[in-house]
Design a protein around this motif. Structure first.
Motif, PDB file in Angstrom:
ATOM      1  N   MET A 160      49.558  54.938 -20.826  1.00 45.24           N
ATOM      2  CA  MET A 160      50.573  55.883 -21.239  1.00 45.24           C
ATOM      3  C   MET A 160      50.768  55.714 -22.745  1.00 45.24           C
ATOM      4  O   MET A 160      51.304  54.706 -23.202  1.00 45.24           O
ATOM      5  N   SER A 186      59.423  61.843 -25.870  1.00 43.65           N
ATOM      6  CA  SER A 186      59.604  62.821 -24.792  1.00 43.65           C
ATOM      7  C   SER A 186      58.493  63.861 -24.790  1.00 43.65           C
ATOM      8  O   SER A 186      57.959  64.217 -23.727  1.00 43.65           O
ATOM      9  N   ARG A 245      55.168  62.433 -23.421  1.00 47.36           N
ATOM     10  CA  ARG A 245      55.185  62.325 -21.958  1.00 47.36           C
ATOM     11  C   ARG A 245      54.967  63.696 -21.316  1.00 47.36           C
ATOM     12  O   ARG A 245      54.187  63.840 -20.367  1.00 47.36           O
ATOM     13  N   GLU A 246      55.665  64.708 -21.838  1.00 50.02           N
ATOM     14  CA  GLU A 246      55.549  66.048 -21.268  1.00 50.02           C
ATOM     15  C   GLU A 246      54.147  66.624 -21.483  1.00 50.02           C
ATOM     16  O   GLU A 246      53.591  67.285 -20.597  1.00 50.02           O
ATOM     17  N   GLU A 252      51.285  64.935 -21.872  1.00 52.57           N
ATOM     18  CA  GLU A 252      50.331  64.272 -20.990  1.00 52.57           C
ATOM     19  C   GLU A 252      50.446  64.821 -19.562  1.00 52.57           C
ATOM     20  O   GLU A 252      49.439  65.045 -18.886  1.00 52.57           O
ATOM     21  N   ALA A 253      51.669  65.030 -19.108  1.00 51.61           N
ATOM     22  CA  ALA A 253      51.866  65.567 -17.756  1.00 51.61           C
ATOM     23  C   ALA A 253      51.304  66.974 -17.639  1.00 51.61           C
ATOM     24  O   ALA A 253      50.672  67.337 -16.631  1.00 51.61           O
ATOM     25  N   ASP A 303      53.798  56.660 -11.939  1.00 50.26           N
ATOM     26  CA  ASP A 303      54.332  57.167 -13.199  1.00 50.26           C
ATOM     27  C   ASP A 303      53.974  58.635 -13.373  1.00 50.26           C
ATOM     28  O   ASP A 303      54.811  59.469 -13.740  1.00 50.26           O
ATOM     29  N   LEU A 304      52.707  58.977 -13.092  1.00 45.36           N
ATOM     30  CA  LEU A 304      52.292  60.376 -13.190  1.00 45.36           C
ATOM     31  C   LEU A 304      53.019  61.247 -12.177  1.00 45.36           C
ATOM     32  O   LEU A 304      53.413  62.383 -12.470  1.00 45.36           O
ATOM     33  N   ARG A 323      56.337  62.313 -13.219  1.00 43.54           N
ATOM     34  CA  ARG A 323      56.312  63.379 -14.229  1.00 43.54           C
ATOM     35  C   ARG A 323      56.022  64.744 -13.621  1.00 43.54           C
ATOM     36  O   ARG A 323      55.911  65.734 -14.336  1.00 43.54           O
TER      37      ARG A 323
END
Length: 589
Positions: free
Chosen positions: A303, A328, A331-332, A334-335, A354-355, A358
């Motif tokens: 991550m 933030s 993270r968004e 990557e998702a 973790d995925l 998300r």
């Protein structure tokens, strides 16, 4: 004898690589000489000598700071930065060193420091809009302003890459998997490159016929001016994207990457694309796959935002970064890209969770854990004392340690404390740490302060073959990772290799490490609480003095490693790819 045409081709390649490197360096040097010098010293140790000579002409605290940082002692550098910032404030050189040493909070809020340096510090803390606003006010025409705006756009969900996909995409026949990698062997030796090579070999053995391309400019951008346009390692093709000139902006370089990947795709005509974290790779892979009309896979190996936060050098910096806009958005992003992929691979159950948190459905994620080649299980390692003798190390003593990057979150300070405690109790326990990293100077200073002397050996970076020989020299392999967000999701390869090599193992009781070793081995005593010196020293003492316990841990470890082979992983990749392209003959059983 080398043919004339080969000599000319090699000469042209060297000239092209040198021109690209020179143009990139010249641009950076022209825009900000001090920043360029500091970054050069970080990447190339040989460049530290002239910078150190220049630093010695500085006065007072800045001279001491530069000398400390250039010595490689990151822990002392971070402490000294705090002292100077609290006492008199940081100057221009001090601000650059703070950025390089992971203490941007000492710069971002100090209005006495130049706005460009404060903007770079704000960006490092993840405060992206603030960084761009500073530059818009004080340096609106600077390249840094353009670069950060492009970076922010590219990490924002919904942004698509503009690139010149003007030629007609290749049509059938299609065969094989085309990989986009950040870096690779033989130019970079790391956990990432070792896993990448193992993935490619496993897919080849499973009939998936993989080919790889590395990021644009690599490996010239890391100083390998003699790099070829293609390397063949163990029968695996690694292609390089080496344009005459690198684009000055992140989105421009990604467009160059897409164009190079598209050209290679027209040649190899892959049935699918595959790439790895982080998101710039996925941005490119998605665009090229859509142009080709093929499926693409995203392998999430870590991550990005967690690794970035873990790299910062103070609690305040880490807290600000974890609460930041950039955190933030990353993270968004990557998702979003994982959701867009046709197949998603990851290394551990904790990363899968973790995925899933998300928003990615867990049933779309395929686990492909770190593994070993099955042939390693047939190898009979020498007795540790014999392996030490072959390396010129003492035969006597009970040697504990690891083969690893020496960074803070690996927890080797805890291991050294445990070794010192055991030696105080009269146990001849010694430490062997194989690898390089930012924490090495502090660890060496700690070993000296503990009075370990020759009982603590630091080898620095060694070759792949030497890693095996040094692992053989250990009586006990230890993975004492600290409890950080990044270590609670990312699983390393080294414990699997240690188990397969017949070395008893002790790890910190963190989710990915517990998943790696399995419940039976953990119950037998192969896991202790992270950061607990007493627990670790007690467990090492038990294993050192109980041959039956060592034998049990070794036996269980080899059994566990037998379930974690690249041969199995190759079949997993084939099954997942077939699921997304079942009409392709290459994936029929």
């Amino acid at each position: 004898m080398e043919r004339g045409s080969d000599v000319l081709a090699r000469s042209a390649r060297l000239s092209g690589n040198a021109a690209m490197a020179a143009a990139t360096a010249s641009r950076s040097l022209r825009e900000d000489p001090l920043t360029f010098a500091v970054q050069l010293a970080r990447r190339f140790p040989a460049a530290r000598t002239p910078l150190l000579a220049a630093a010695r002409r500085a006065r007072g605290s800045e001279r001491e700071l530069a000398e400390t940082w250039l010595s490689g002692d990151l822990t002392s550098t971070r402490a000294l930065l705090g002292e100077i910032a609290g006492r008199s404030g940081l100057g221009r050189l001090g601000a650059e060193i703070a950025h390089a040493a992971g203490r941007p909070e000492l710069v971002a809020d100090d209005t006495r420091i130049a706005p460009i340096a404060r903007a770079r510090a704000a960006w490092q803390l993840g405060e992206a809009t603030r960084a761009i606003a500073l530059l818009a006010e004080h340096a609106p025409k600077s390249r840094l302003h353009r670069v950060l705006r492009a970076e922010l756009a590219m990490m924002t969900p919904g942004t698509r890459l503009r690139w010149n996909a003007t030629d007609i995409a290749p049509t059938t026949p299609r065969h094989g998997i085309l990989h986009l990698l950040t870096n690779s062997l033989p130019h970079t030796q790391s956990g990432y490159t070792v896993r990448s090579h193992a993935v490619l070999q496993a897919q080849r053995d499973a009939g998936l016929d993989p080919v790889a391309m590395t990021r644009v400019g690599y490996p010239v951008v890391v100083g390998k001016l003699g790099a070829a346009a293609r390397d063949v390692i163990d029968g695996i093709d690694y292609h390089r994207a080496l344009p005459p000139l690198l684009a000055p902006s992140p989105d421009g370089r990604l467009a160059q990457q897409a164009e190079a990947l598209g050209r290679l795709a027209r040649s190899v005509r892959p049935a699918a694309l595959q790439t790895t974290t982080h998101y710039p790779n996925a941005v490119v892979a998605r665009e090229v796959a859509e142009w080709l009309g093929t499926p693409w896979a995203y392998e999430v190996r870590g991550m990005l935002e967690q690794t970035w936060v873990a790299s910062l050098g103070s609690d305040e910096a880490r807290e600000r970064a974890a609460a930041s806009e950039r955190f933030s958005l990353t993270r968004e992003r990557e998702a979003e890209l994982a959701s867009a992929a046709d197949a998603v691979f990851t290394l551990s159950g904790s990363m899968r969770d973790d995925l899933a948190a998300r928003g990615l459905p867990a049933d779309r994620i395929t686990l492909v854990p770190n593994a070993i080649d099955a042939s390693l299980l047939d190898r009979r390692a020498p007795a540790p004392a014999d392996a030490r003798a072959a390396l010129g190390l003492p035969r006597e003593g009970f040697w504990v340690g690891s083969t690893s990057s020496l960074v803070d979150y690996e927890g080797f300070d805890v291991l050294l404390d445990a070794v010192a405690r055991l030696r105080e109790r009269g146990h001849d326990v010694r430490a062997l740490l194989v690898g390089e990293g930012t924490a090495r100077p502090a660890l060496e200073a700690q070993a000296a302060a503990l009075g370990l002397g020759d009982a603590a050996v630091f080898t620095g970076r060694v070759s792949r073959d030497a890693v095996v020989r040094h692992r053989d020299a250990l009586d006990l392999f230890v993975v004492p990772r600290l409890d950080r967000e990044v270590t609670r999701t990312v699983s390393p390869l080294k414990p699997v290799e240690a188990m397969a090599s017949g070395r008893p193992l002790v790890v910190s009781a963190l989710p990915p490490l517990l998943e790696t070793i399995g419940g039976e081995l953990a119950a037998a005593g192969a896991a202790v609480a992270p950061s607990d010196v007493s627990a670790l020293s007690d467990r090492i003492g038990q294993i050192a003095t109980q041959p039956n316990l060592r034998a049990r841990l070794t036996s269980l470890g080899r059994q566990r490693a037998a379930a974690l082979t690249w041969q199995r992983n190759g079949l997993t990749y084939r099954s997942a790819m077939r699921k997304n392209g079942a009409d392709l003959p290459m994936w029929e059983d």
